[in-house]
Design a protein around this motif. Structure first.
Motif, PDB file in Angstrom:
ATOM      1  N   VAL A 165       0.852  -1.338   0.018  1.00 49.87           N
ATOM      2  CA  VAL A 165       0.052   0.107   0.114  1.00 49.87           C
ATOM      3  C   VAL A 165       0.777   1.355  -0.114  1.00 49.87           C
ATOM      4  N   LYS A 166       0.222   2.167  -0.401  1.00 49.19           N
ATOM      5  CA  LYS A 166       1.057   3.521  -0.422  1.00 49.19           C
ATOM      6  C   LYS A 166       0.453   4.638   0.491  1.00 49.19           C
ATOM      7  N   VAL A 167       1.075   5.047   1.526  1.00 46.24           N
ATOM      8  CA  VAL A 167       0.747   5.890   2.449  1.00 46.24           C
ATOM      9  C   VAL A 167       1.115   7.349   1.905  1.00 46.24           C
ATOM     10  N   TRP A 168       0.160   8.081   1.312  1.00 47.51           N
ATOM     11  CA  TRP A 168       0.517   9.331   0.543  1.00 47.51           C
ATOM     12  C   TRP A 168       1.175  10.237   1.688  1.00 47.51           C
ATOM     13  N   GLY A 169       2.519  10.753   1.088  1.00 41.81           N
ATOM     14  CA  GLY A 169       3.467  11.571   1.875  1.00 41.81           C
ATOM     15  C   GLY A 169       4.667  10.763   2.203  1.00 41.81           C
ATOM     16  N   ARG A 170       4.494   9.445   2.174  1.00 41.50           N
ATOM     17  CA  ARG A 170       5.572   8.561   2.537  1.00 41.50           C
ATOM     18  C   ARG A 170       5.680   7.488   1.187  1.00 41.50           C
ATOM     19  N   HIS A 171       4.848   7.630   0.105  1.00 40.37           N
ATOM     20  CA  HIS A 171       5.035   6.764  -0.921  1.00 40.37           C
ATOM     21  C   HIS A 171       6.060   6.960  -1.781  1.00 40.37           C
ATOM     22  N   LEU A 172       6.981   8.031  -1.786  1.00 44.84           N
ATOM     23  CA  LEU A 172       7.956   8.260  -2.496  1.00 44.84           C
ATOM     24  C   LEU A 172       9.210   8.476  -1.450  1.00 44.84           C
ATOM     25  N   PRO A 173      10.110   7.513  -1.595  1.00 48.07           N
ATOM     26  CA  PRO A 173      11.005   7.661  -0.489  1.00 48.07           C
ATOM     27  C   PRO A 173      12.012   8.964  -0.627  1.00 48.07           C
ATOM     28  N   PRO A 174      12.567   9.405   0.069  1.00 50.50           N
ATOM     29  CA  PRO A 174      13.348  10.690  -0.073  1.00 50.50           C
ATOM     30  C   PRO A 174      14.753  10.058  -0.582  1.00 50.50           C
ATOM     31  N   ASP A 175      15.434  10.935  -1.320  1.00 51.72           N
ATOM     32  CA  ASP A 175      17.029  10.906  -1.425  1.00 51.72           C
ATOM     33  C   ASP A 175      17.405  11.184  -0.218  1.00 51.72           C
ATOM     34  N   ARG A 176      18.286  10.422   0.275  1.00 52.77           N
ATOM     35  CA  ARG A 176      19.199  10.844   1.561  1.00 52.77           C
ATOM     36  C   ARG A 176      20.591  10.866   0.991  1.00 52.77           C
ATOM     37  N   LEU A 177      21.289  11.667   1.958  1.00 50.31           N
ATOM     38  CA  LEU A 177      22.899  12.104   1.554  1.00 50.31           C
ATOM     39  C   LEU A 177      23.552  10.819   2.313  1.00 50.31           C
ATOM     40  N   ARG A 178      24.280  10.013   1.412  1.00 51.50           N
ATOM     41  CA  ARG A 178      25.162   9.009   1.559  1.00 51.50           C
ATOM     42  C   ARG A 178      26.627   9.280   1.592  1.00 51.50           C
ATOM     43  N   LEU A 179      27.465   8.952   2.209  1.00 50.75           N
ATOM     44  CA  LEU A 179      28.907   9.121   1.913  1.00 50.75           C
ATOM     45  C   LEU A 179      29.589   7.735   1.980  1.00 50.75           C
ATOM     46  N   VAL A 180      29.964   7.373   0.621  1.00 54.03           N
ATOM     47  CA  VAL A 180      30.512   6.222   0.528  1.00 54.03           C
ATOM     48  C   VAL A 180      32.263   6.198   0.503  1.00 54.03           C
ATOM     49  N   ASP A 181      32.904   5.418   1.358  1.00 48.56           N
ATOM     50  CA  ASP A 181      34.178   5.253   1.559  1.00 48.56           C
ATOM     51  C   ASP A 181      35.009   4.339   0.428  1.00 48.56           C
ATOM     52  N   LEU A 182      35.612   4.932  -0.546  1.00 47.75           N
ATOM     53  CA  LEU A 182      36.030   4.167  -1.613  1.00 47.75           C
ATOM     54  C   LEU A 182      37.002   2.972  -1.353  1.00 47.75           C
ATOM     55  N   GLU A 183      37.850   3.133  -0.192  1.00 47.25           N
ATOM     56  CA  GLU A 183      38.534   1.949   0.157  1.00 47.25           C
ATOM     57  C   GLU A 183      37.931   1.035   0.846  1.00 47.25           C
ATOM     58  N   SER A 184      36.941   1.131   1.859  1.00 46.02           N
ATOM     59  CA  SER A 184      36.185   0.042   2.355  1.00 46.02           C
ATOM     60  C   SER A 184      35.034  -0.270   1.991  1.00 46.02           C
ATOM     61  N   GLY A 185      34.483   0.877   1.107  1.00 49.49           N
ATOM     62  CA  GLY A 185      33.071   0.366   0.531  1.00 49.49           C
ATOM     63  C   GLY A 185      31.894   0.782   1.556  1.00 49.49           C
ATOM     64  N   GLU A 186      32.525   1.292   2.850  1.00 52.19           N
ATOM     65  CA  GLU A 186      31.367   1.586   3.933  1.00 52.19           C
ATOM     66  C   GLU A 186      30.736   2.857   3.400  1.00 52.19           C
ATOM     67  N   VAL A 187      29.205   2.650   3.624  1.00 52.07           N
ATOM     68  CA  VAL A 187      28.256   3.863   3.509  1.00 52.07           C
ATOM     69  C   VAL A 187      27.821   4.313   4.840  1.00 52.07           C
ATOM     70  N   ARG A 188      27.884   5.625   4.939  1.00 45.29           N
ATOM     71  CA  ARG A 188      27.386   6.326   6.179  1.00 45.29           C
ATOM     72  C   ARG A 188      26.446   7.363   5.717  1.00 45.29           C
ATOM     73  N   THR A 189      25.195   7.070   6.416  1.00 38.20           N
ATOM     74  CA  THR A 189      24.048   8.078   5.901  1.00 38.20           C
ATOM     75  C   THR A 189      23.979   9.333   6.860  1.00 38.20           C
ATOM     76  N   VAL A 190      23.773  10.431   6.268  1.00 41.69           N
ATOM     77  CA  VAL A 190      23.736  11.700   7.135  1.00 41.69           C
ATOM     78  C   VAL A 190      22.256  11.868   7.707  1.00 41.69           C
ATOM     79  N   ASP A 191      22.362  11.364   9.165  1.00 41.40           N
ATOM     80  CA  ASP A 191      21.110  11.081   9.772  1.00 41.40           C
ATOM     81  C   ASP A 191      20.540  12.458  10.207  1.00 41.40           C
ATOM     82  N   GLY A 192      21.383  13.473  10.407  1.00 37.22           N
ATOM     83  CA  GLY A 192      20.974  14.756  11.104  1.00 37.22           C
ATOM     84  C   GLY A 192      19.851  15.548  10.111  1.00 37.22           C
TER      85      GLY A 192
END
Length: 657
Positions: A165-192
């Motif tokens: 089901v699509k709950v309006w207002g949450r049916h389109l997931p937002p793009d979040r800012l993620r930081l990818v470490d190229l050496e380790s492959g670790e991905v951090r999401t900017v939660d703030g």
């Protein structure tokens, strides 16, 4: 109405005299296009994408800025998302490969890969490496920004969406800012940033924090009304709030003045929902609140279209100037933009080297499609790509610049395409007026040939084609663009009529054989034309608005469409301003045959707009044809649909005119 101004009317660029071949619908839709140029930070190379029809044959190329003719394909099969970005050392290019199309909705299960390809040495002739996967993401990546530390890439990426089901207002997931470490492959999401939808990121040129532009939601309404700027530390991910910015805010860029960093961006001229874009700037000290915003383009009679960050100086910008485009640079002392150089037609996709001395962009003139050009900022640019050489064998209709005055004396411009192989001495021709969308858009004196911008396609069949830039268009400043607020179908429509009257008076157009067509806002004006006039013998409305009240309630742009139409349907029983601005209100007067084209999955102008118009025409016995393209949104993407629209449009005018 005054005749055309001599300085504009005399500019006629002739097509190539080479042997002519027939223009077919397949030639229109089956070519490839250059996209997304990017200059290397050291200013020596340009990388760009080449995409084919339906985005199935994307490739990435690298060329030398000097225009030596050497080009190297460095990646294949990247789809329409062929948007390459340079790493800070000018030795590697990053791109995203996968099924996701930037700007589209995201469905669960899709996977995209962030890839890097080495282009070491800075010379095109040297070997390049195989692309390597440096990150993967399920849910869709809309943009990526390699950071200056050389170890991190910022991703704008959505969470994977679950089916159900699509709950309006949450049916389109937002793009979040993620930081990818190229050496380790670790991905951090900017939660703030919480659940805000991130739309743009720019790193400070000294390697410092990120400027982040976000909306409260991914939905255009209210998203574009809720934009805010943030500063994010790329190491700690700490977020500093700079506060709200204006409507449709975009393209943040950093620059420094007297030791203080500034952030500039594009937005609709402050205080307005409808109008020209402006460059708005604020000082951003290391601590404390940002300075008061300042409109750096106030009072200008041209319109900023793009803004580009330069590491070692103030930003560059492209400005729409009537039918042409020019490159400007911000003067740090006066805080005004100064013109560097201009070119005929369309310039777009501006990028600059770290020093700002070298630029690359897409350029198009009357008979040349968009190709990558590069060179010194303010100097002569050299063409690096040649995507459609086969089109040079076609005999085009002569494209002529028009300058004329509206009935109230306002200066206007547009283009006339004469029937292919005919001149002004051949007598009046059937005239089709093609009205552009937007309304904040324009016709530049450039080459346009697709299923929507089909002027040369009609000219090849013997039609004269009028391409007007009425009030509401870009290229003549904010006040010119803002005229249509609450007044669609008013002065913008009489501006179109005044141009048609001029072409009839000068013997270009046969007054008994007039047609009109358009897509989106142009589709609205085509419907408006036949509802308010009996002069036209045929009309084509593509994805057009017929009821501004319903459009405000169901279209993607919501309250901004209400600002154009003049009101909503929920502020009382009426009468409403939007009713008198809607073609449906005058449907009983329509006698002109109408071809209606619409995408079944269009959310910008929902299909209901076309269904309602079709039922009104059926009710009043108006000859018309209603065509719905399955799986299509606001434009036409599938090859078969593009071919059908081209042929159906020309057949409609052939039969009715």
């Amino acid at each position: 109405m005054a005749a055309g101004r001599p300085d504009e009317r005399k500019v006629v660029r002739m097509p190539s005299p080479e042997p002519a071949e027939e223009l077919t619908a397949e030639l229109v839709v089956d070519g490839v296009a250059a996209v997304a140029p990017a200059v290397s930070p050291d200013g020596r190379l340009v990388v760009y994408g080449v995409v084919g029809n339906e985005g199935t044959s994307g490739a990435i190329w690298v060329a030398d800025v000097g225009g030596s003719g050497d080009r190297r394909r460095v990646a294949d099969g990247v789809g329409r998302g062929a948007v390459p970005k340079w790493g800070p050392d000018s030795g590697a290019v990053f791109f995203v490969s996968g099924p996701f199309v930037p700007g589209s909705s995201v469905s669960g299960g899709e996977e995209q890969r962030l890839l890097r390809v080495r282009v070491d040495g800075g010379e095109v002739g040297e070997e390049v490496g195989e692309p390597e996967v440096v990150g993967e993401w399920r849910g869709g990546v809309s943009d990526h920004v390699p950071l200056l530390d050389g170890r991190t890439v910022a991703l704008l990426a959505a969470d994977e969406r679950e089916d159900g089901v699509k709950v309006w207002g949450r049916h389109l997931p937002p793009d979040r800012l993620r930081l990818v470490d190229l050496e380790s492959g670790e991905v951090r999401t900017v939660d703030g940033l919480g659940d805000r939808h991130v739309v743009a990121v720019a790193q400070r040129p000294d390697g410092g924090p990120l400027a982040v532009l976000s909306w409260a939601t991914r939905e255009l309404d209210p998203g574009v009304l809720t934009a805010e700027l943030h500063v994010v530390d790329a190491v700690t991910t700490a977020v500093r709030e700079l506060g709200p910015v204006g409507v449709e805010a975009q393209a943040p860029v950093w620059w420094s003045r007297d030791g203080v960093w500034h952030l500039a961006h594009l937005e609709v001229t402050p205080g307005h929902l409808v109008g020209g874009l402006a460059v708005v700037d604020s000082a951003v000290p290391e601590t404390g609140p940002a300075g008061e915003p300042r409109n750096l383009t106030a009072g200008m009679s041209v319109c900023p279209a793009e803004l580009e960050q330069v590491a070692d100086g103030p930003p560059l910008a492209l400005f729409a100037e009537g039918l042409d485009t020019a490159l400007y640079r911000l003067d740090a002392e006066s805080l005004r933009f100064r013109r560097l150089t201009g070119g005929p037609g369309l310039l777009a996709g501006l990028t600059a080297s770290r020093s700002g001395e070298t630029v690359a962009l897409l350029a198009s003139t009357a008979y040349e499609p968009k190709n990558v050009h590069a060179g010194p900022a303010g100097g002569q640019l050299v063409r690096l790509s040649d995507t459609r050489p086969e089109l040079r064998r076609i005999r085009w209709g002569v494209q002529q610049r028009l300058g004329y005055r509206a009935s109230d004396g306002l200066a206007l411009d547009g283009l006339l395409i004469r029937p292919a192989g005919r001149t002004g001495e051949d007598g009046p021709a059937p005239l089709v007026t093609l009205v552009h969308g937007g309304p904040y858009d324009r016709y530049a004196d450039a080459f346009a040939l697709n299923a929507v911008d089909c002027g040369q396609w009609l000219a090849s069949a013997g039609y004269a084609v009028f391409l007007p830039n009425p009030r509401g268009s870009s290229g003549r400043g904010h006040a010119f663009a803002a005229t249509v607020a609450g007044r669609v179908g008013g002065e913008e429509w009489t501006d179109v009529l005044d141009g048609i009257d001029l072409l009839v008076a000068e013997g270009v157009a046969d007054p008994e054989r007039l047609g009109i067509a358009g897509w989106s806002h142009g589709g609205f004006l085509a419907a408006w034309a036949v509802a308010r006039s009996d002069r036209f013998k045929a009309a084509v409305t593509g994805a057009g608005i017929s009821d501004w009240g319903a459009q405000a309630g169901t279209g993607d742009w919501g309250i901004l469409d209400a600002a154009l139409g003049g009101s909503t349907g929920w502020d009382g029983p009426g009468p409403h301003v939007h009713d008198r601005n809607s073609p449906l209100a005058y449907a009983s007067a329509i006698r002109t045959p109408v071809l209606i084209l619409h995408g079944e999955e269009d959310t910008n102008v929902p299909l209901g707009q076309a269904v309602h118009f079709h039922r009104a025409l059926r009710h009043f016995g108006v000859e018309h044809e209603f065509v719905v393209y399955p799986r299509e949104g606001h434009g036409l993407e599938e090859r078969a649909h593009q071919l059908d629209a081209l042929r159906r449009t020309r057949d409609w005018f052939d039969r009715c005119l």
